[in-house]
Write a protein that holds these residues in place. Structure first.
Motif, PDB file in Angstrom:
ATOM      1  N   PRO A 117      42.616  14.022   0.012  1.00 35.14           N
ATOM      2  CA  PRO A 117      42.206  13.013   0.995  1.00 35.14           C
ATOM      3  C   PRO A 117      43.308  12.007   1.321  1.00 35.14           C
ATOM      4  O   PRO A 117      43.497  11.648   2.485  1.00 35.14           O
ATOM      5  N   PHE A 118      44.032  11.583   0.287  1.00 33.25           N
ATOM      6  CA  PHE A 118      45.139  10.642   0.529  1.00 33.25           C
ATOM      7  C   PHE A 118      46.193  11.284   1.422  1.00 33.25           C
ATOM      8  O   PHE A 118      46.704  10.655   2.355  1.00 33.25           O
ATOM      9  N   LEU A 119      46.515  12.558   1.147  1.00 31.65           N
ATOM     10  CA  LEU A 119      47.529  13.254   1.943  1.00 31.65           C
ATOM     11  C   LEU A 119      47.081  13.386   3.393  1.00 31.65           C
ATOM     12  O   LEU A 119      47.887  13.200   4.319  1.00 31.65           O
ATOM     13  N   LEU A 120      45.792  13.676   3.614  1.00 31.31           N
ATOM     14  CA  LEU A 120      45.292  13.800   4.983  1.00 31.31           C
ATOM     15  C   LEU A 120      45.371  12.476   5.732  1.00 31.31           C
ATOM     16  O   LEU A 120      45.697  12.440   6.920  1.00 31.31           O
ATOM     17  N   VAL A 121      45.063  11.386   5.033  1.00 32.42           N
ATOM     18  CA  VAL A 121      45.179  10.065   5.672  1.00 32.42           C
ATOM     19  C   VAL A 121      46.632   9.792   6.040  1.00 32.42           C
ATOM     20  O   VAL A 121      46.926   9.269   7.121  1.00 32.42           O
ATOM     21  N   VAL A 122      47.557  10.168   5.146  1.00 36.66           N
ATOM     22  CA  VAL A 122      48.986   9.975   5.425  1.00 36.66           C
ATOM     23  C   VAL A 122      49.405  10.806   6.635  1.00 36.66           C
ATOM     24  O   VAL A 122      50.123  10.317   7.520  1.00 36.66           O
ATOM     25  N   ILE A 123      48.949  12.072   6.690  1.00 34.59           N
ATOM     26  CA  ILE A 123      49.274  12.933   7.833  1.00 34.59           C
ATOM     27  C   ILE A 123      48.715  12.336   9.125  1.00 34.59           C
ATOM     28  O   ILE A 123      49.410  12.248  10.145  1.00 34.59           O
ATOM     29  N   GLY A 124      47.451  11.905   9.068  1.00 33.50           N
ATOM     30  CA  GLY A 124      46.844  11.302  10.254  1.00 33.50           C
ATOM     31  C   GLY A 124      47.578  10.051  10.697  1.00 33.50           C
ATOM     32  O   GLY A 124      47.831   9.853  11.890  1.00 33.50           O
TER      33      GLY A 124
ATOM     34  N   LEU B 270      41.647  11.009  14.572  1.00 34.97           N
ATOM     35  CA  LEU B 270      40.589  11.940  14.161  1.00 34.97           C
ATOM     36  C   LEU B 270      40.803  12.416  12.723  1.00 34.97           C
ATOM     37  O   LEU B 270      39.840  12.551  11.961  1.00 34.97           O
ATOM     38  N   PHE B 271      42.050  12.678  12.365  1.00 35.98           N
ATOM     39  CA  PHE B 271      42.354  13.071  10.986  1.00 35.98           C
ATOM     40  C   PHE B 271      41.865  11.998  10.013  1.00 35.98           C
ATOM     41  O   PHE B 271      41.213  12.290   9.006  1.00 35.98           O
ATOM     42  N   ILE B 272      42.194  10.751  10.307  1.00 35.22           N
ATOM     43  CA  ILE B 272      41.845   9.652   9.405  1.00 35.22           C
ATOM     44  C   ILE B 272      40.335   9.475   9.325  1.00 35.22           C
ATOM     45  O   ILE B 272      39.756   9.356   8.235  1.00 35.22           O
ATOM     46  N   ILE B 273      39.668   9.449  10.490  1.00 31.97           N
ATOM     47  CA  ILE B 273      38.215   9.236  10.518  1.00 31.97           C
ATOM     48  C   ILE B 273      37.491  10.365   9.781  1.00 31.97           C
ATOM     49  O   ILE B 273      36.578  10.119   8.980  1.00 31.97           O
ATOM     50  N   ALA B 274      37.900  11.610  10.045  1.00 33.24           N
ATOM     51  CA  ALA B 274      37.250  12.747   9.396  1.00 33.24           C
ATOM     52  C   ALA B 274      37.450  12.719   7.889  1.00 33.24           C
ATOM     53  O   ALA B 274      36.556  13.077   7.124  1.00 33.24           O
ATOM     54  N   THR B 275      38.615  12.270   7.451  1.00 29.97           N
ATOM     55  CA  THR B 275      38.887  12.210   6.005  1.00 29.97           C
ATOM     56  C   THR B 275      38.079  11.105   5.345  1.00 29.97           C
ATOM     57  O   THR B 275      37.445  11.320   4.304  1.00 29.97           O
ATOM     58  N   VAL B 276      38.083   9.922   5.952  1.00 33.24           N
ATOM     59  CA  VAL B 276      37.366   8.786   5.374  1.00 33.24           C
ATOM     60  C   VAL B 276      35.870   9.050   5.325  1.00 33.24           C
ATOM     61  O   VAL B 276      35.175   8.668   4.367  1.00 33.24           O
ATOM     62  N   SER B 277      35.355   9.747   6.347  1.00 29.16           N
ATOM     63  CA  SER B 277      33.920  10.033   6.385  1.00 29.16           C
ATOM     64  C   SER B 277      33.563  11.335   5.665  1.00 29.16           C
ATOM     65  O   SER B 277      32.409  11.766   5.688  1.00 29.16           O
ATOM     66  N   ALA B 278      34.578  11.950   5.028  1.00 32.98           N
ATOM     67  CA  ALA B 278      34.395  13.196   4.258  1.00 32.98           C
ATOM     68  C   ALA B 278      33.845  14.321   5.132  1.00 32.98           C
ATOM     69  O   ALA B 278      33.022  15.122   4.706  1.00 32.98           O
ATOM     70  N   ARG B 279      34.330  14.397   6.403  1.00 34.15           N
ATOM     71  CA  ARG B 279      33.934  15.480   7.289  1.00 34.15           C
ATOM     72  C   ARG B 279      35.188  16.130   7.870  1.00 34.15           C
ATOM     73  O   ARG B 279      35.471  16.008   9.070  1.00 34.15           O
ATOM     74  N   PRO B 280      35.976  16.797   7.020  1.00 32.75           N
ATOM     75  CA  PRO B 280      37.248  17.363   7.486  1.00 32.75           C
ATOM     76  C   PRO B 280      37.087  18.411   8.576  1.00 32.75           C
ATOM     77  O   PRO B 280      38.032  18.684   9.316  1.00 32.75           O
ATOM     78  N   GLN B 281      35.914  19.010   8.695  1.00 32.23           N
ATOM     79  CA  GLN B 281      35.690  20.002   9.734  1.00 32.23           C
ATOM     80  C   GLN B 281      35.784  19.402  11.132  1.00 32.23           C
ATOM     81  O   GLN B 281      35.899  20.123  12.121  1.00 32.23           O
TER      82      GLN B 281
END
Length: 272
Positions: free
Chosen positions: A153-160, A216-227
């Protein structure tokens, strides 16, 4: 041994500056421009309720559906490979005359562009070989797999955040018209104004699109909806659902078309 390595490096640098590679790299800018024209067109269609995939994979699929589509795909692949190699050469060999801070920034920028064009080349190759996949689903699968990894999750937030920052940088470059230093603009005042106008509008629109993808990457990660992280196509479709979204998406689509035209013009006027 050191002499042999230096000779090899010199040979690679000479090859990267060859006329044939430079011509092919210019073709890469033109190919990227055509893809942005198609993405912008699909974005405008989406704004008015029509279907389509507003990203590189969708644009490539449209090219594939044209007469001689297979030839177009492999030509696009070759052009993008050449541009990726040219940008890699810039990252490795160029900017030595700049001060350390600017040199690092330029090299990182060139390396990032090399990766982008390499991904575009792979998209062309996948479509030409019949192995293409919906890019939104690919992005969603990618985010789901990272989400499950330790620290994912941290990596996805960084990517976003990184993608969103790149989007902001594009907007700033557009507003300041900083891209002009990469061009040999024509002597005609009208020509210079048209190219500058296309660049300003195009860079801002590209920046907005990238910012939406990162957000979108950040929101989906924070809300635990990566899809829900479905890349550029998902970002533009999400924009349509906002208040005045139809108008904003239409404006972004027009801007992406302007950016595509700018890239086509850049194929001729870029400093290589």
């Amino acid at each position: 041994m050191k002499k042999e390595l230096k000779d090899a490096a010199d040979a690679v640098e000479d090859a990267s500056n060859s006329r044939a590679l430079v011509i092919a790299a210019r073709a890469g800018f033109a190919v990227s421009g055509v893809l942005h024209l198609l993405i912008g067109y699909v974005a405008i269609q989406l704004a008015f309720g029509k279907g389509g995939q507003a990203d590189q994979a969708g644009a490539v699929a449209q090219l594939a559906s044209q007469p001689q589509g297979l030839l177009l795909l492999w030509a696009g692949f070759a052009a993008c490979v050449a541009l990726a190699l040219w940008q890699t050469s810039n990252a490795v060999f160029d900017y030595g005359q700049l001060e350390a801070k600017k040199k690092v920034g330029k090299k990182l920028s060139a390396a990032g562009k090399a990766v982008v064009f390499a991904v575009m080349a792979l998209t062309f190759a996948a479509s030409a070989s019949g192995n293409s996949k919906n890019s939104g689903q690919s992005t969603s699968d990618f985010t789901v797999s990272i989400m499950k990894a330790p620290g994912g999750p941290f990596l996805l937030v960084v990517i976003g955040a990184a993608v969103a920052v790149v989007g902001i940088v594009f907007v700033v470059l557009g507003c300041k018209a900083s891209f002009k230093k990469d061009l040999r603009l024509p002597a005609s005042g009208t020509g210079r104004s048209v190219i500058t106008g296309l660049g300003v509008v195009g860079y801002v629109a590209e920046g907005v699109a990238l910012f939406l993808v990162g957000l979108l990457f950040i929101i989906a990660t924070v809300s635990a909806r990566p899809q829900e992280s479905t890349g550029l196509d998902g970002g533009l479709k999400a924009l349509r659902e906002q208040p005045y979204g139809v108008y904003m998406l239409t404006a972004v689509g027009v801007g992406l078309i302007c950016y595509g035209l700018y890239l086509i013009v850049k194929a001729k006027f870029a400093r290589m």
